[in-house]
Design an enzyme around this catalytic site. Sequence first.
Site, PDB file in Angstrom:
ATOM      1  N   ASP A   1      33.452  13.158 -63.095  1.00 18.50           N
ATOM      2  CA  ASP A   1      32.332  12.857 -62.195  1.00 18.50           C
ATOM      3  C   ASP A   1      32.241  11.344 -62.078  1.00 18.50           C
ATOM      4  OD1 ASP A   1      29.956  12.985 -60.669  1.00 18.50           O
ATOM      5  OD2 ASP A   1      29.303  14.780 -61.709  1.00 18.50           O
TER       6      ASP A   1
ATOM      7  N   HIS B   1      34.040  10.507 -59.224  1.00 19.71           N
ATOM      8  CA  HIS B   1      33.374  10.557 -57.918  1.00 19.71           C
ATOM      9  C   HIS B   1      32.911   9.168 -57.480  1.00 19.71           C
ATOM     10  CE1 HIS B   1      33.830  14.736 -58.007  1.00 19.71           C
ATOM     11  NE2 HIS B   1      32.716  15.091 -58.597  1.00 19.71           N
TER      12      HIS B   1
END
Length: 524
Positions: free
Chosen positions: A258, A292
């Site tokens: 992430d 991300h």
Amino acid sequence: MEQRTRNFRNIGLSLCFFLVFCLSAKAQKYFNVMDYGAKNDSTAIATKAIEKAISAAVKVGGGTIYFGPGKYLTGPIHLKNNITILIDAGAELHFSDNFDDYLPMVPSRWEGTTVNNFSPLFYAYKAENIAITGRGLINGHGKKWWAASENFANVKPQKYMDIFHANNKNVIAPDLKGWIERGFLRPPFIQTMFCKNVLIQGITIINSPFWTVNPQFCENVSIQGVTIENPPSPNTDGINPESCKYVHISDCHISVGDDCITIKSGKDRDGRKWNAPAENYTITNTTMLSGHGGVVIGSEMSGGVKKIVISNCVFDGTDRGIRIKTARGRGGVVEDIRVSNIIMKNIKQEAIVLNMQYAKTEVEPVSERTPIFRNIHFSNITGVDINVAGKIIGIGELPVDQITFNDIQLDAKEGFSILNAKNIEFHQVTINTTIGSSLKTENVNRLEINGFKTNSPLPNSSVISLKNTSDVFIHNSWPKAGSLSFVNITGSQSSNFTIKNNNFKDLKTPVQQGIEVKERIVFD
């Protein structure tokens, strides 16, 4: 006689240094976990042995809990005042994936909401002078946790959700909307809460169940030279300091499932209740690969985020570079942010994005629920192989305010777009695109463009496209030949343009304007 006196003085100094060394060595007493029953061949779980070593250290005022080379199997480790965990080179801590080992539940914060939850793998609560250091490895064995969170086949977490609900009778479902329905909250790998003087240094961390390094409500946190590697996996952020003061992150290497580094301060109602901002952070000399986002602020920022410095970092392969995100309902102020000396490569989405519409919401009156972005500055940034150079997306009722870009060089498929903003400045910015304008604005007030250019002019696009943009000052630009125009102005709300001291000699049509623009644009 003088020589003899000098010799005695030197002997005295040596004795003093020796005594200081001995006292220091005594103060830094080591507690080898194997002396308390731990096995370094992973044949037995060492949780109780580690607890005994920590208790022994606490009795003498603190000390270093030592893990020598070998593999140790353990459940959660709870740090106390003046405790250092030293994981030496060649040592590996493997954390159990038996969920029962992380009970009973402890006070925690999860996605910005305070709860009681599974014990983090490393946990400290209201402790001071604590550290996790060394050149060893810690492995969270997160695969089973990820499966439970995603409700994969043959994983039945209902037992643990029943325990969770029994421990969280005051938590309102909307505070954890989505997660409650999915039925499982994983623990962070390292979570320190309400602690002072926290050091995490040198170690390698892999396979985190959830967020990896997650200080909460802490003061004076240093995270130095840490390597974090999580495979593609749900919500395995790298370093997430929440509602802390004086945070120093440096010389780290992060590749995760992430966001690499995220700054947060609580979510919605619960975040505003605590009203504990994230402030005075320094992030520097760090490389960020898979993730991300490189450095992200939000989206849980209801307590506010301010006084943040991000510098001398490399983002290579992240989905985004710098990302600041929020939505109506969060409230909180993001302000006083400086980003400088950044290299970006292979950014799959935006190099820079400030998004106040991260979640779909309806317009509402300005209140404590309304988020604020202001006084954010970017400088000395170079990026190549980027999909979109950048986006600023404000909200109509309270636009993004006071954003500046200085000495920026970006090669991107698409350029920079700005919606609902004011007091925006571009100084010596070059954005090279393969599609469309390098800069587009809509509903922007007070825009200064100084020395803006593209090295890849497109015959069917203007370099700059301004729609319903007012109070604009464009100066000191020298566009290359080949663009449709340098600036194209449209929208009936566009007004008050000053375009001067530019070199337009290479363009046939420097400035275009739509027939709906009421003002006759004059330039020289």
